[in-house]
Design an enzyme around this catalytic site. Structure first.
Site, mmCIF file in Angstrom:
data_model
loop_
_atom_site.group_PDB
_atom_site.id
_atom_site.type_symbol
_atom_site.label_atom_id
_atom_site.label_comp_id
_atom_site.label_asym_id
_atom_site.label_seq_id
_atom_site.Cartn_x
_atom_site.Cartn_y
_atom_site.Cartn_z
ATOM 1 N N ALA A 63 0.863 -1.182 0.000
ATOM 2 C CA ALA A 63 0.000 0.000 0.000
ATOM 3 C C ALA A 63 0.898 1.230 0.000
ATOM 4 O O ALA A 63 2.064 1.170 0.421
ATOM 5 C CB ALA A 63 -0.887 -0.026 1.230
ATOM 6 N N GLY A 108 0.650 -5.047 0.941
ATOM 7 C CA GLY A 108 -0.527 -5.173 0.078
ATOM 8 C C GLY A 108 -0.245 -5.928 -1.217
ATOM 9 O O GLY A 108 -1.173 -6.472 -1.826
ATOM 10 N N GLU A 111 -0.533 -9.479 -0.302
ATOM 11 C CA GLU A 111 -1.968 -9.692 -0.043
ATOM 12 C C GLU A 111 -2.767 -9.786 -1.346
ATOM 13 O O GLU A 111 -3.695 -10.583 -1.465
ATOM 14 C CB GLU A 111 -2.486 -8.562 0.861
ATOM 15 C CG GLU A 111 -1.904 -8.669 2.276
ATOM 16 C CD GLU A 111 -2.086 -7.417 3.131
ATOM 17 O OE1 GLU A 111 -1.909 -6.301 2.605
ATOM 18 O OE2 GLU A 111 -2.409 -7.558 4.326
ATOM 19 N N GLU A 131 4.691 -4.668 7.531
ATOM 20 C CA GLU A 131 3.879 -3.642 8.194
ATOM 21 C C GLU A 131 4.323 -3.296 9.610
ATOM 22 O O GLU A 131 4.330 -2.121 9.984
ATOM 23 C CB GLU A 131 2.397 -4.072 8.223
ATOM 24 C CG GLU A 131 1.688 -3.978 6.882
ATOM 25 C CD GLU A 131 1.813 -5.226 6.021
ATOM 26 O OE1 GLU A 131 2.653 -6.095 6.334
ATOM 27 O OE2 GLU A 131 1.062 -5.342 5.043
HETATM 28 N N1 CO8 Z 1 4.428 3.210 -1.033
HETATM 29 C C1 CO8 Z 1 4.738 4.371 -1.663
HETATM 30 N N2 CO8 Z 1 5.820 4.516 -2.472
HETATM 31 C C2 CO8 Z 1 6.602 3.437 -2.640
HETATM 32 C C3 CO8 Z 1 6.342 2.215 -2.015
HETATM 33 C C4 CO8 Z 1 5.194 2.124 -1.178
HETATM 34 N N3 CO8 Z 1 4.824 0.969 -0.575
HETATM 35 N N4 CO8 Z 1 7.300 1.341 -2.357
HETATM 36 C C5 CO8 Z 1 8.144 2.021 -3.179
HETATM 37 N N5 CO8 Z 1 7.731 3.279 -3.352
HETATM 38 C C6 CO8 Z 1 8.339 4.341 -4.158
HETATM 39 C C7 CO8 Z 1 9.559 4.927 -3.472
HETATM 40 O O1 CO8 Z 1 9.190 5.895 -2.524
HETATM 41 C C8 CO8 Z 1 10.342 5.498 -4.640
HETATM 42 O O2 CO8 Z 1 9.743 6.696 -5.005
HETATM 43 P P1 CO8 Z 1 10.688 7.983 -5.402
HETATM 44 O O3 CO8 Z 1 11.435 7.522 -6.616
HETATM 45 O O4 CO8 Z 1 9.704 9.061 -5.679
HETATM 46 O O5 CO8 Z 1 11.577 8.220 -4.238
HETATM 47 C C9 CO8 Z 1 10.048 4.507 -5.760
HETATM 48 O O6 CO8 Z 1 8.856 3.795 -5.361
HETATM 49 C C10 CO8 Z 1 11.149 3.500 -5.939
HETATM 50 O O7 CO8 Z 1 11.379 2.872 -4.690
HETATM 51 P P2 CO8 Z 1 12.853 2.756 -4.033
HETATM 52 O O8 CO8 Z 1 13.720 3.874 -4.504
HETATM 53 O O9 CO8 Z 1 12.686 2.601 -2.567
HETATM 54 O O10 CO8 Z 1 13.352 1.404 -4.714
HETATM 55 P P3 CO8 Z 1 14.410 0.362 -4.112
HETATM 56 O O11 CO8 Z 1 14.687 -0.611 -5.202
HETATM 57 O O12 CO8 Z 1 15.545 1.072 -3.499
HETATM 58 O O13 CO8 Z 1 13.603 -0.397 -2.937
HETATM 59 C C11 CO8 Z 1 11.746 -1.561 -1.953
HETATM 60 C C12 CO8 Z 1 12.523 -1.193 -3.236
HETATM 61 C C13 CO8 Z 1 12.624 -2.464 -1.074
HETATM 62 C C14 CO8 Z 1 10.496 -2.298 -2.367
HETATM 63 C C15 CO8 Z 1 11.408 -0.257 -1.184
HETATM 64 O O14 CO8 Z 1 10.809 0.662 -2.095
HETATM 65 C C16 CO8 Z 1 10.447 -0.488 -0.055
HETATM 66 O O15 CO8 Z 1 10.858 -0.957 0.988
HETATM 67 N N6 CO8 Z 1 9.178 -0.132 -0.241
HETATM 68 C C17 CO8 Z 1 8.161 -0.238 0.782
HETATM 69 C C18 CO8 Z 1 7.738 -1.670 0.976
HETATM 70 C C19 CO8 Z 1 6.732 -1.795 2.091
HETATM 71 O O16 CO8 Z 1 7.025 -1.539 3.235
HETATM 72 N N7 CO8 Z 1 5.513 -2.205 1.742
HETATM 73 C C20 CO8 Z 1 4.452 -2.402 2.688
HETATM 74 C C21 CO8 Z 1 3.641 -1.156 2.805
HETATM 75 S S1 CO8 Z 1 2.426 -1.298 4.098
HETATM 76 C C22 CO8 Z 1 1.183 -2.162 3.391
HETATM 77 O O17 CO8 Z 1 1.259 -2.623 2.275
HETATM 78 C C23 CO8 Z 1 -0.035 -2.326 4.227
HETATM 79 C C24 CO8 Z 1 -1.177 -2.947 3.449
HETATM 80 C C25 CO8 Z 1 -2.465 -2.781 4.168
HETATM 81 C C26 CO8 Z 1 -2.950 -1.353 4.161
HETATM 82 C C27 CO8 Z 1 -4.138 -1.158 5.012
HETATM 83 C C28 CO8 Z 1 -4.557 0.286 4.987
HETATM 84 C C29 CO8 Z 1 -4.986 0.853 6.240
#
Ligand code: CO8
Length: 257
Positions: A63, A108, A111, A131
């Site tokens: 998400a 997500g 999921e 999360e």
């Molecule tokens: N949300 C928003 N933006 C994201 C997300 C995300 N989950 N993942 C990546 N991005 C964006 C980055 O911010 C970045 O944007 P920008 O270029 O503008 O800075 C772009 O995508 C590229 O990402 P990275 O530069 O970080 O790429 P890397 O290759 O260095 O890293 C990763 C890749 C490891 C996947 C890293 O991006 C990461 O850790 N992302 C987050 C992963 C995460 O924690 N996901 C879980 C989120 S929580 C969730 O899903 C809860 C679901 C239930 C929701 C219920 C609602 C109430």
């Protein structure tokens, strides 16, 4: 439907989550677009659905953390419900779905993959429920579907420790059905989708209903669910043609929808 693409290849519908600049992270617009695409599928002509992510790196990286960062309790509840409703719509579609996990399937994203009937991934795929490291719990069904798929012990470890796992580990614990080289993922998934689509469509749909409804019921009730769907197949032309073809030692002359 700008954040979700839909293409039809014969009997196969291919959904692509299309927000590669954010690694296909799910915000409200993506969820709404996915909902609209699911509503638009012609179930009269589509027999199998494939779900994948745009770009080289990511299926869905979760998400949208930026969007969630300022949510109130009420907004988080509504976002969680919106995601859950759409994922449940996908899960309960009458046709089978296959996730082609082409990279990160985090939060997500994992999921979403788990809401499909079958999962295949590329060697670079990464799975996890990160999360608790962000101060939240999984909110799009992760605490429920993960345990059902891989067992409670392994699911609890993945959720509590929030350590991502690689493709081979996901395969070992049964989170995915298979792992392919990156360039082989879509051909492998499309081949499986076409194999499923070549079988009697009503029998495939009844099998899905029986597997999904039965799984959530006690065994006595589940067996009666199977008897219902099994016997209903005997109203279909496909049952008559499928069995006649076998007895006449020839190929089936096309199954009907
Ligand atoms: N949300 C928003 N933006 C994201 C997300 C995300 N989950 N993942 C990546 N991005 C964006 C980055 O911010 C970045 O944007 P920008 O270029 O503008 O800075 C772009 O995508 C590229 O990402 P990275 O530069 O970080 O790429 P890397 O290759 O260095 O890293 C990763 C890749 C490891 C996947 C890293 O991006 C990461 O850790 N992302 C987050 C992963 C995460 O924690 N996901 C879980 C989120 S929580 C969730 O899903 C809860 C679901 C239930 C929701 C219920 C609602 C109430």
């Amino acid at each position: 439907m700008g954040f979700v693409k839909y293409e039809q290849d014969g009997f196969i519908g291919v959904i692509t989550i299309n927000r590669p600049e954010a690694l296909n992270a799910l915000n409200t617009e993506v969820i709404q677009d996915l909902d609209a695409v699911l509503d638009s599928i012609d179930l009269g002509t589509t027999r199998v659905l494939v779900v994948t992510g745009a770009g080289e790196k990511s299926f869905v990286a979760g998400a949208d953390i930026a969007a969630m960062s300022t949510m109130t309790v009420q907004e988080a509840r509504e976002f969680s419900k919106a995601g859950n409703d759409v994922f449940r719509k996908l899960e309960t579609l009458p046709i089978p779905s296959i996730a082609a996990v082409n990279g990160f399937a985090l939060g997500g994203g994992n999921e979403l993959a788990m809401s499909c009937d079958i999962r295949y991934c590329s060697e670079n795929a990464m799975f996890g429920q990160p999360e608790v490291g962000l101060g939240i719990t999984p909110g799009f069904g992760g605490t429920q579907r993960l345990a059902r798929l891989i067992g409670t012990g392994k699911a609890k470890e993945m959720v509590y420790a929030a350590v991502n796992i690689k493709a081979d580990e996901a395969y070992r614990i049964g989170l995915v059905n298979g792992v392919c080289a990156k360039e082989e993922l879509m051909p492998t998934v499309m081949k499986l989708a076409k194999k499923i689509a070549s079988n009697a469509p009503i029998a495939v749909r009844n099998s899905k209903e029986s597997l999904t409804d039965g799984y959530l019921s006690d065994l006595d009730h589940a067996i009666s669910i199977e008897e219902k769907y099994f016997s209903e197949c005997f109203e279909t032309e496909d049952q008559k043609e499928g069995m006649k073809a076998f007895l006449e030692k020839r190929k089936v002359d096309g199954f009907k929808n």
